[in-house]
Motif scaffolding. Structure first.
Motif, PDB file in Angstrom:
ATOM      1  N   THR A 319      55.394  13.278  82.158  1.00  0.00           N
ATOM      2  CA  THR A 319      56.696  13.733  81.658  1.00  0.00           C
ATOM      3  C   THR A 319      57.759  12.657  81.840  1.00  0.00           C
ATOM      4  OG1 THR A 319      56.117  16.010  82.239  1.00  0.00           O
ATOM      5  CG2 THR A 319      58.440  15.531  81.873  1.00  0.00           C
ATOM      6  N   ALA A 320      57.762  12.040  83.026  1.00  0.00           N
ATOM      7  CA  ALA A 320      58.750  10.991  83.301  1.00  0.00           C
ATOM      8  C   ALA A 320      58.496   9.757  82.436  1.00  0.00           C
ATOM      9  CB  ALA A 320      58.694  10.614  84.782  1.00  0.00           C
ATOM     10  N   LEU A 321      57.223   9.429  82.199  1.00  0.00           N
ATOM     11  CA  LEU A 321      56.895   8.260  81.382  1.00  0.00           C
ATOM     12  C   LEU A 321      57.325   8.470  79.938  1.00  0.00           C
ATOM     13  CD1 LEU A 321      55.539   5.494  81.114  1.00  0.00           C
ATOM     14  CD2 LEU A 321      53.346   6.674  80.789  1.00  0.00           C
ATOM     15  N   ARG A 322      57.101   9.670  79.424  1.00  0.00           N
ATOM     16  CA  ARG A 322      57.536   9.954  78.044  1.00  0.00           C
ATOM     17  C   ARG A 322      59.056   9.792  77.928  1.00  0.00           C
ATOM     18  NH1 ARG A 322      54.978  14.143  77.422  1.00  0.00           N
ATOM     19  NH2 ARG A 322      53.452  13.545  75.841  1.00  0.00           N
ATOM     20  N   ARG A 323      59.768  10.274  78.924  1.00  0.00           N
ATOM     21  CA  ARG A 323      61.223  10.145  78.906  1.00  0.00           C
ATOM     22  C   ARG A 323      61.639   8.681  79.002  1.00  0.00           C
ATOM     23  NH1 ARG A 323      62.085  13.721  82.456  1.00  0.00           N
ATOM     24  NH2 ARG A 323      62.202  12.380  84.295  1.00  0.00           N
ATOM     25  N   ALA A 324      60.917   7.896  79.822  1.00  0.00           N
ATOM     26  CA  ALA A 324      61.249   6.482  79.988  1.00  0.00           C
ATOM     27  C   ALA A 324      61.045   5.711  78.685  1.00  0.00           C
ATOM     28  CB  ALA A 324      60.393   5.875  81.100  1.00  0.00           C
ATOM     29  N   ILE A 325      59.964   6.031  77.955  1.00  0.00           N
ATOM     30  CA  ILE A 325      59.709   5.349  76.672  1.00  0.00           C
ATOM     31  C   ILE A 325      60.795   5.704  75.670  1.00  0.00           C
ATOM     32  CG2 ILE A 325      58.102   5.182  74.734  1.00  0.00           C
ATOM     33  CD1 ILE A 325      55.824   5.696  76.739  1.00  0.00           C
ATOM     34  N   GLU A 326      61.156   6.990  75.624  1.00  0.00           N
ATOM     35  CA  GLU A 326      62.182   7.431  74.671  1.00  0.00           C
ATOM     36  C   GLU A 326      63.544   6.838  74.987  1.00  0.00           C
ATOM     37  OE1 GLU A 326      61.939  11.629  75.033  1.00  0.00           O
ATOM     38  OE2 GLU A 326      60.126  11.841  73.788  1.00  0.00           O
ATOM     39  N   ARG A 327      63.839   6.614  76.275  1.00  0.00           N
ATOM     40  CA  ARG A 327      65.161   6.125  76.672  1.00  0.00           C
ATOM     41  C   ARG A 327      65.207   4.610  76.852  1.00  0.00           C
ATOM     42  NH1 ARG A 327      66.912  10.654  81.261  1.00  0.00           N
ATOM     43  NH2 ARG A 327      66.854  12.475  79.863  1.00  0.00           N
ATOM     44  N   GLY A 328      64.114   3.940  76.542  1.00  0.00           N
ATOM     45  CA  GLY A 328      64.117   2.486  76.650  1.00  0.00           C
ATOM     46  C   GLY A 328      64.168   1.966  78.079  1.00  0.00           C
ATOM     47  N   GLN A 329      63.532   2.678  79.008  1.00  0.00           N
ATOM     48  CA  GLN A 329      63.551   2.258  80.406  1.00  0.00           C
ATOM     49  C   GLN A 329      62.382   1.338  80.766  1.00  0.00           C
ATOM     50  OE1 GLN A 329      63.583   6.054  82.422  1.00  0.00           O
ATOM     51  NE2 GLN A 329      65.807   6.283  82.261  1.00  0.00           N
ATOM     52  N   MET A 330      61.494   1.092  79.823  1.00  0.00           N
ATOM     53  CA  MET A 330      60.372   0.188  80.080  1.00  0.00           C
ATOM     54  C   MET A 330      60.826  -1.261  79.875  1.00  0.00           C
ATOM     55  SD  MET A 330      58.131   2.524  80.705  1.00  0.00           S
ATOM     56  CE  MET A 330      56.683   1.485  80.907  1.00  0.00           C
ATOM     57  N   TRP A 354      57.601  -0.540  84.792  1.00  0.00           N
ATOM     58  CA  TRP A 354      58.424   0.670  84.691  1.00  0.00           C
ATOM     59  C   TRP A 354      59.136   0.911  86.002  1.00  0.00           C
ATOM     60  CZ3 TRP A 354      56.061   6.204  85.039  1.00  0.00           C
ATOM     61  CH2 TRP A 354      57.082   7.168  84.958  1.00  0.00           C
ATOM     62  N   ARG A 355      60.457   0.974  85.920  1.00  0.00           N
ATOM     63  CA  ARG A 355      61.295   1.352  87.049  1.00  0.00           C
ATOM     64  C   ARG A 355      62.135   2.540  86.598  1.00  0.00           C
ATOM     65  NH1 ARG A 355      64.192  -3.049  87.709  1.00  0.00           N
ATOM     66  NH2 ARG A 355      62.773  -4.024  89.206  1.00  0.00           N
ATOM     67  N   ASP A 356      62.005   3.670  87.293  1.00  0.00           N
ATOM     68  CA  ASP A 356      62.711   4.871  86.834  1.00  0.00           C
ATOM     69  C   ASP A 356      64.192   4.825  87.205  1.00  0.00           C
ATOM     70  OD1 ASP A 356      62.949   5.560  89.510  1.00  0.00           O
ATOM     71  OD2 ASP A 356      61.435   7.130  89.457  1.00  0.00           O
ATOM     72  N   GLU A 357      64.908   5.883  86.831  1.00  0.00           N
ATOM     73  CA  GLU A 357      66.355   5.915  87.037  1.00  0.00           C
ATOM     74  C   GLU A 357      66.738   5.928  88.513  1.00  0.00           C
ATOM     75  OE1 GLU A 357      64.992  10.123  85.762  1.00  0.00           O
ATOM     76  OE2 GLU A 357      64.647   8.041  85.151  1.00  0.00           O
ATOM     77  N   ASN A 358      65.770   6.267  89.374  1.00  0.00           N
ATOM     78  CA  ASN A 358      66.029   6.252  90.813  1.00  0.00           C
ATOM     79  C   ASN A 358      65.667   4.924  91.462  1.00  0.00           C
ATOM     80  OD1 ASN A 358      66.866   9.005  90.806  1.00  0.00           O
ATOM     81  ND2 ASN A 358      64.711   9.640  90.791  1.00  0.00           N
ATOM     82  N   GLY A 359      65.264   3.966  90.642  1.00  0.00           N
ATOM     83  CA  GLY A 359      64.921   2.656  91.166  1.00  0.00           C
ATOM     84  C   GLY A 359      63.500   2.535  91.693  1.00  0.00           C
ATOM     85  N   VAL A 360      62.673   3.566  91.470  1.00  0.00           N
ATOM     86  CA  VAL A 360      61.284   3.535  91.933  1.00  0.00           C
ATOM     87  C   VAL A 360      60.448   2.729  90.949  1.00  0.00           C
ATOM     88  CG1 VAL A 360      59.245   4.900  92.503  1.00  0.00           C
ATOM     89  CG2 VAL A 360      61.540   5.757  93.065  1.00  0.00           C
ATOM     90  N   LEU A 376      50.214   8.688  75.313  1.00  0.00           N
ATOM     91  CA  LEU A 376      51.467   7.919  75.313  1.00  0.00           C
ATOM     92  C   LEU A 376      51.220   6.426  75.181  1.00  0.00           C
ATOM     93  CD1 LEU A 376      53.495   9.752  78.110  1.00  0.00           C
ATOM     94  CD2 LEU A 376      53.930   9.782  75.652  1.00  0.00           C
ATOM     95  N   ILE A 377      49.950   6.008  75.294  1.00  0.00           N
ATOM     96  CA  ILE A 377      49.634   4.597  75.154  1.00  0.00           C
ATOM     97  C   ILE A 377      49.951   4.101  73.745  1.00  0.00           C
ATOM     98  CG2 ILE A 377      47.234   4.909  74.408  1.00  0.00           C
ATOM     99  CD1 ILE A 377      48.536   2.294  76.934  1.00  0.00           C
ATOM    100  N   VAL A 378      49.956   5.006  72.767  1.00  0.00           N
ATOM    101  CA  VAL A 378      50.264   4.598  71.387  1.00  0.00           C
ATOM    102  C   VAL A 378      51.732   4.177  71.250  1.00  0.00           C
ATOM    103  CG1 VAL A 378      50.385   5.340  68.980  1.00  0.00           C
ATOM    104  CG2 VAL A 378      48.383   5.913  70.371  1.00  0.00           C
ATOM    105  N   PRO A 379      52.705   5.035  71.598  1.00  0.00           N
ATOM    106  CA  PRO A 379      54.099   4.564  71.512  1.00  0.00           C
ATOM    107  C   PRO A 379      54.393   3.441  72.498  1.00  0.00           C
ATOM    108  CG  PRO A 379      54.009   6.737  72.533  1.00  0.00           C
ATOM    109  CD  PRO A 379      52.650   6.466  71.965  1.00  0.00           C
ATOM    110  N   LEU A 380      53.744   3.469  73.670  1.00  0.00           N
ATOM    111  CA  LEU A 380      53.956   2.396  74.642  1.00  0.00           C
ATOM    112  C   LEU A 380      53.427   1.075  74.107  1.00  0.00           C
ATOM    113  CD1 LEU A 380      54.844   1.485  77.463  1.00  0.00           C
ATOM    114  CD2 LEU A 380      52.593   2.171  78.316  1.00  0.00           C
TER     115      LEU A 380
END
Length: 571
Positions: A319-330, A354-360, A376-380
């Protein structure tokens, strides 16, 4: 014999309100006339020395056998305690449900008791509404809702109901287990023989499963090709394992469908009851999770909390990875690749980070498998190709032309199966005005195993774009030399597991020599991964290895640091 229901007792009119009943005349004679005219079956009952008697009865009651002379074993006798309690109490009205008859022919009534007057006379009015037909209809509908129409077994809802009834007794929870049986490759039967053959197979499987169980065990069809079993554990957890073996034995005999002899294998997952579990669906989910492990191991698997916790953590990561891809966090990092003979920087391998919004910061070893399993490997992968092309175009612009390096992008086996890679790469090259020779696309040996002919077609399409093709982690998986000879592979990458510690291990040196000789014979170049010392780099160069990458040169760098290295290397 218990009195039977009569159609005249079935009325939709609700019982008369107590205010109206209180207005009735106190004269017994007048009350008798009024009762007979009521729109619902009614009677006046009285409490005397010999108990409750019917003083006046509506015509409907007389037809039903509840007249003045009714005594023991009648409906009146059955509800006598409620009548006595009402007459001796001070309430004006009460209602309650009545079941009357036997298991074969049981009838259901809504009874209403109401006072005719506020004096101490020991009598009241009884009104009955026959609800037998509607309750039987309700019971039948519920039974249909909880039953699988094909096999006649309980369905998922019915199975859950049985579990909920069990879990209402906390002391009994640990004495039960849930088995989930999933038929392997059942979809092929439907696809090849049709749905009617598939239905016939399910009915036969249900019969065999029933035959493998004990009388007290409950079998249900909980999904298309999934069955659930509720087991009573008489001798502990070993009972569940023995039943699982009997099930596998019952299904081992081939099934005859039309002119085909079909063998059906199954995966079995087990979850055991526990005092802490209060939800039947939770037990079923645990067993279904164990089925997934059974499919991977080929053995009957019992639910393990640790494995489930890992799976739940991975689901959260998805769930977090999908959000990261959509928000350009990769982001991409870049590890340099150098020519071992000259030391010149020739390429960078791009690596997703990948570093999430909490810096992890998440390791690719953690999120790449999750991305592959979830799709999710396809959009990634598409993002990585676009990002690498954009970065290379920026470096060219800052250098005033060709910056002198290639960028390598990794392609997942799942990505190759599910996406149209060649058009994606072509679009990225076109969007940033890059030649195909500026890209190296790395794929693993496992990608070839899944669908060799299709992957070969993709590789040839990529070669037509001018890209370089590298076989990553060579030697760690399935190596088919015939395909290796036919495929348009330019570079073999020697896995770090062979390179690390190579100088102290003759076997590793022998493997590296063999790979280098094979590559030379096939006209391919080689890249050694995991180089950490100058001595190792020199040895590999002497053995004929073309390129090298590893911590000796640099760890994966952010884009700006990688560009700084590129500029420094050019001067």
């Amino acid at each position: 014999m218990a009195p039977k229901s009569n159609p005249v007792l079935t009325h939709a009119t609700p019982p008369m309100p107590s205010a109206a009943l209180e207005a009735y005349p106190t004269s017994v004679a007048m009350a008798a006339r009024m009762i007979d005219l009521l729109p619902i079956p009614a009677a006046m009952v009285a409490l005397g020395d010999s108990g409750v008697t019917v003083q006046i009865a509506n015509r409907a009651y007389e037809i039903a056998g509840l007249g003045m002379n009714d005594r023991r074993r009648s409906l009146i006798a059955q509800i006598e305690p409620q009548i006595v309690a009402f007459i001796e109490g001070d309430t004006l009205r009460t209602e309650f449900s009545v079941e009357f008859g036997d298991k074969v022919d049981c009838h259901y009534y809504q009874a209403t008791l109401a006072r005719l007057e506020r004096n101490p006379l020991q009598r009241c009015m009884l009104a009955l509404v026959d609800q037998t037909a509607e309750l039987r209809t309700e019971h039948n509908l519920r039974r249909e809702m909880l039953t699988d129409s094909l096999t006649g077994l309980p369905n998922r809802a019915g199975f859950s109901d049985r579990l909920e009834m069990l879990l209402e007794e906390p002391t009994e929870r640990a004495n039960y287990a849930v088995l989930v049986i999933d038929l392997d490759r059942f979809s092929r039967v439907n696809a090849c023989l049709g749905s009617m053959a598939g239905d016939e197979l399910l009915i036969t499987v249900a019969r065999r499963l029933k035959g493998a169980l004990r009388a007290q065990d409950v079998l249900a069809r909980t999904g298309g090709d999934e069955f659930g079993i509720l087991l009573t554990l008489e001798d502990g957890v070993g009972d569940a394992e023995r039943v699982a073996r009997r099930i596998q034995g019952a299904l081992s005999t081939p099934f005859r469908l039309s002119d085909f002899e079909i063998r059906v294998a199954c995966s079995i997952g087990i979850s055991f009851g526990a005092a802490a579990i209060e939800d039947g669906e939770e037990l079923i989910r645990h067993a279904q999770f164990a089925v997934k492990r059974s499919k991977a191991t080929g053995k009957t698997e019992a639910y393990q909390t640790q494995a489930f916790d890992i799976a739940r953590e991975q689901f959260g990561m998805e769930t977090a990875l999908r959000r990261a891809i959509e928000r350009g966090q990769m982001r991409l990092t870049y590890q340099p690749i150098r020519d071992l003979s000259t030391g010149q920087l020739v390429a960078f391998e791009s690596l997703a980070r990948w570093r999430d919004e909490n810096g992890v910061e998440y390791s690719p070893n953690d999120f790449i498998p999750v991305a592959e399993e979830s799709g999710l490997i396809v959009p990634l992968g598409r993002w990585a190709i676009q990002e690498a092309a954009a970065t290379l175009a920026q470096w060219d612009a800052r250098c005033g032309g060709h910056c002198g390096v290639r960028l390598a992008v990794n392609l997942s086996a799942i990505q190759l199966q599910r996406d149209t890679i060649a058009p994606v790469v072509e679009a990225a090259l076109s969007a940033y005005g890059l030649e195909g020779s500026r890209f190296t696309l790395e794929l693993t040996e496992s990608a070839l195993v899944t669908d060799p002919d299709r992957i070969a077609g993709i590789m040839h399409a990529l070669k037509r774009l001018g890209t370089t093709i590298a076989m990553d982690d060579f030697g760690t998986g399935y190596s088919n030399l015939a395909y290796l000879q036919k495929l348009p592979i330019d570079i073999l990458k020697i896995d770090r597991s062979f390179v690390s510690g190579m100088l102290a291990d003759r076997d590793k040196i022998a493997i590296v020599r063999a790979v280098l000789s094979l590559a030379q014979a096939l006209g391919m170049k080689t890249t050694a991964e995991g180089i950490e010392t100058n001595e190792l780099a020199q040895t590999l160069a002497a053995l004929g290895c073309t390129y090298g990458q590893g911590y000796l040169y640099a760890r994966p760098l952010e884009a700006e640091a990688a560009y700084a290295m590129l500029v420094e290397d050019r001067h």
